[in-house]
Design a protein around this motif. Structure first.
Motif, PDB file in Angstrom:
ATOM      1  N   UNK A 240       0.811  -1.191   0.080  1.00  0.00           N
ATOM      2  CA  UNK A 240      -0.057  -0.035   0.098  1.00  0.00           C
ATOM      3  C   UNK A 240       0.944   1.085   0.187  1.00  0.00           C
ATOM      4  N   UNK A 241       0.304   2.344  -0.443  1.00  0.00           N
ATOM      5  CA  UNK A 241       1.018   3.728  -0.639  1.00  0.00           C
ATOM      6  C   UNK A 241       0.134   4.678   0.520  1.00  0.00           C
ATOM      7  N   UNK A 242       1.068   5.491   1.295  1.00  0.00           N
ATOM      8  CA  UNK A 242       0.673   6.793   1.899  1.00  0.00           C
ATOM      9  C   UNK A 242       1.144   7.906   1.198  1.00  0.00           C
ATOM     10  N   UNK A 243       0.409   9.003   0.915  1.00  0.00           N
ATOM     11  CA  UNK A 243       0.515  10.066   0.425  1.00  0.00           C
ATOM     12  C   UNK A 243       0.220  11.124   1.255  1.00  0.00           C
ATOM     13  N   UNK A 244       1.174  12.199   1.447  1.00  0.00           N
ATOM     14  CA  UNK A 244       0.860  13.159   2.128  1.00  0.00           C
ATOM     15  C   UNK A 244       1.441  14.412   1.565  1.00  0.00           C
ATOM     16  N   UNK A 245       0.364  15.364   1.139  1.00  0.00           N
ATOM     17  CA  UNK A 245       0.881  16.526   0.480  1.00  0.00           C
ATOM     18  C   UNK A 245       0.322  17.847   1.347  1.00  0.00           C
ATOM     19  N   UNK A 246       1.176  18.572   1.594  1.00  0.00           N
ATOM     20  CA  UNK A 246       0.863  19.871   2.197  1.00  0.00           C
ATOM     21  C   UNK A 246       1.588  21.169   1.500  1.00  0.00           C
ATOM     22  N   UNK A 247       0.563  22.173   1.650  1.00  0.00           N
ATOM     23  CA  UNK A 247       0.976  23.271   0.840  1.00  0.00           C
ATOM     24  C   UNK A 247       0.523  24.433   1.801  1.00  0.00           C
ATOM     25  N   UNK A 248       1.507  25.321   2.105  1.00  0.00           N
ATOM     26  CA  UNK A 248       1.508  26.347   3.160  1.00  0.00           C
ATOM     27  C   UNK A 248       1.481  27.572   2.491  1.00  0.00           C
ATOM     28  N   UNK A 249       0.650  28.600   2.076  1.00  0.00           N
ATOM     29  CA  UNK A 249       0.598  29.855   1.774  1.00  0.00           C
ATOM     30  C   UNK A 249       0.844  30.821   2.997  1.00  0.00           C
ATOM     31  N   UNK A 250       2.011  31.443   3.204  1.00  0.00           N
ATOM     32  CA  UNK A 250       2.077  31.808   4.609  1.00  0.00           C
ATOM     33  C   UNK A 250       1.965  33.436   4.630  1.00  0.00           C
TER      34      UNK A 250
ATOM     35  N   UNK B  16      -7.931  11.905   3.654  1.00  0.00           N
ATOM     36  CA  UNK B  16      -8.122  13.048   4.648  1.00  0.00           C
ATOM     37  C   UNK B  16      -7.812  14.323   3.933  1.00  0.00           C
ATOM     38  N   UNK B  17      -8.561  15.477   4.184  1.00  0.00           N
ATOM     39  CA  UNK B  17      -8.357  16.792   3.535  1.00  0.00           C
ATOM     40  C   UNK B  17      -8.587  18.015   4.180  1.00  0.00           C
ATOM     41  N   UNK B  18      -7.899  18.874   4.247  1.00  0.00           N
ATOM     42  CA  UNK B  18      -8.254  20.057   5.142  1.00  0.00           C
ATOM     43  C   UNK B  18      -7.594  21.308   4.466  1.00  0.00           C
ATOM     44  N   UNK B  19      -8.363  22.458   4.574  1.00  0.00           N
ATOM     45  CA  UNK B  19      -7.734  23.660   4.200  1.00  0.00           C
ATOM     46  C   UNK B  19      -7.726  24.753   5.288  1.00  0.00           C
ATOM     47  N   UNK B  20      -6.816  25.817   5.071  1.00  0.00           N
ATOM     48  CA  UNK B  20      -7.110  26.982   5.594  1.00  0.00           C
ATOM     49  C   UNK B  20      -7.547  28.210   4.761  1.00  0.00           C
ATOM     50  N   UNK B  21      -8.391  29.064   5.227  1.00  0.00           N
ATOM     51  CA  UNK B  21      -8.680  30.242   4.397  1.00  0.00           C
ATOM     52  C   UNK B  21      -8.170  31.316   5.139  1.00  0.00           C
ATOM     53  N   UNK B  22      -8.776  32.612   4.467  1.00  0.00           N
ATOM     54  CA  UNK B  22      -8.564  33.800   4.889  1.00  0.00           C
ATOM     55  C   UNK B  22      -7.244  34.369   4.427  1.00  0.00           C
ATOM     56  N   UNK B  23      -6.091  35.046   5.203  1.00  0.00           N
ATOM     57  CA  UNK B  23      -4.869  35.294   4.588  1.00  0.00           C
ATOM     58  C   UNK B  23      -4.131  34.303   3.976  1.00  0.00           C
ATOM     59  N   UNK B  24      -4.367  32.805   4.417  1.00  0.00           N
ATOM     60  CA  UNK B  24      -3.662  31.871   4.076  1.00  0.00           C
ATOM     61  C   UNK B  24      -4.341  30.958   2.849  1.00  0.00           C
ATOM     62  N   UNK B  25      -5.364  31.600   2.303  1.00  0.00           N
ATOM     63  CA  UNK B  25      -5.887  30.998   1.204  1.00  0.00           C
ATOM     64  C   UNK B  25      -5.187  30.113   0.183  1.00  0.00           C
ATOM     65  N   UNK B  26      -5.176  29.014   0.028  1.00  0.00           N
ATOM     66  CA  UNK B  26      -4.551  28.027  -0.739  1.00  0.00           C
ATOM     67  C   UNK B  26      -3.733  26.831   0.023  1.00  0.00           C
ATOM     68  N   UNK B  27      -3.605  27.177   1.264  1.00  0.00           N
ATOM     69  CA  UNK B  27      -3.005  26.365   2.069  1.00  0.00           C
ATOM     70  C   UNK B  27      -4.151  24.888   2.345  1.00  0.00           C
ATOM     71  N   UNK B  28      -3.351  23.767   2.165  1.00  0.00           N
ATOM     72  CA  UNK B  28      -4.000  22.720   2.031  1.00  0.00           C
ATOM     73  C   UNK B  28      -3.164  21.440   2.711  1.00  0.00           C
ATOM     74  N   UNK B  29      -3.888  20.613   2.962  1.00  0.00           N
ATOM     75  CA  UNK B  29      -3.649  19.023   3.575  1.00  0.00           C
ATOM     76  C   UNK B  29      -4.112  17.965   2.841  1.00  0.00           C
ATOM     77  N   UNK B  30      -3.301  17.154   2.201  1.00  0.00           N
ATOM     78  CA  UNK B  30      -3.874  15.990   1.771  1.00  0.00           C
ATOM     79  C   UNK B  30      -3.381  14.756   2.143  1.00  0.00           C
ATOM     80  N   UNK B  31      -4.177  13.835   2.706  1.00  0.00           N
ATOM     81  CA  UNK B  31      -3.389  12.612   3.216  1.00  0.00           C
ATOM     82  C   UNK B  31      -4.239  11.512   2.581  1.00  0.00           C
ATOM     83  N   UNK B  32      -3.809  10.338   1.944  1.00  0.00           N
ATOM     84  CA  UNK B  32      -4.421   9.187   1.654  1.00  0.00           C
ATOM     85  C   UNK B  32      -3.643   7.966   1.831  1.00  0.00           C
ATOM     86  N   UNK B  33      -4.172   6.853   1.998  1.00  0.00           N
ATOM     87  CA  UNK B  33      -3.543   5.656   2.265  1.00  0.00           C
ATOM     88  C   UNK B  33      -4.514   4.788   1.247  1.00  0.00           C
ATOM     89  N   UNK B  34      -3.778   4.461   0.134  1.00  0.00           N
ATOM     90  CA  UNK B  34      -4.353   3.584  -0.820  1.00  0.00           C
ATOM     91  C   UNK B  34      -3.705   2.481  -1.219  1.00  0.00           C
TER      92      UNK B  34
END
Length: 124
Positions: A1-11, A106-124
């Motif tokens: 199996x594969x675990x993928x974690x992608x995170x982008x922080x718009x600081x 699992x996915x999550x985002x942050x809005x406001x000044x940090x629009x575009x910040x996201x986290x994507x975690x998947x186990x496939x």
């Protein structure tokens, strides 16, 4: 199996992480049995992290948890309310890894000044 974690922080220049080049060490013995691919890129206001772990379930999960813990422990800012926001963003992903033993996403985002910040975690 594969675990993928992608995170982008718009600081927006308001926060950063110390020691980006040593934030995660993919060669740790804890990850034995898994092939770990890790990339971190940054520019003035964007930080991107990508971790792909293939192989042993426990080793893959440990690698993702270690990266999330390193991010939490290395947040730097002069606006301390951001620490709380980032912890509320990162800790649920860490907690998801504690109870998962099958495919998930699992996915999550942050809005406001940090629009575009996201986290994507998947186990496939």
């Amino acid at each position: 199996m594969t675990l993928n974690l992608k995170i982008c922080f718009c600081t927006d220049g308001d926060f950063w992480f110390t020691n980006l080049n040593v934030l995660f060490d993919k060669t740790r013995s804890l990850y034995e049995g898994a092939e770990i691919r890790y990339i971190c890129t940054s520019n003035d206001q964007t930080l991107r992290f990508s971790l792909v772990a293939i192989g042993d379930y426990t080793a893959c999960k440990r690698a993702a948890k270690d990266l999330l813990e390193s991010l939490i422990c290395n947040i730097k800012t002069s606006r301390y309310y951001i620490v709380d926001d980032l912890c509320k963003f990162l800790i649920p992903a860490h907690d998801v890894l504690n109870g998962i033993e099958k495919e998930f996403e699992y996915c999550d985002t942050i809005h406001g000044n940090y629009e575009g910040t996201f986290l994507h975690l998947a186990w496939v």
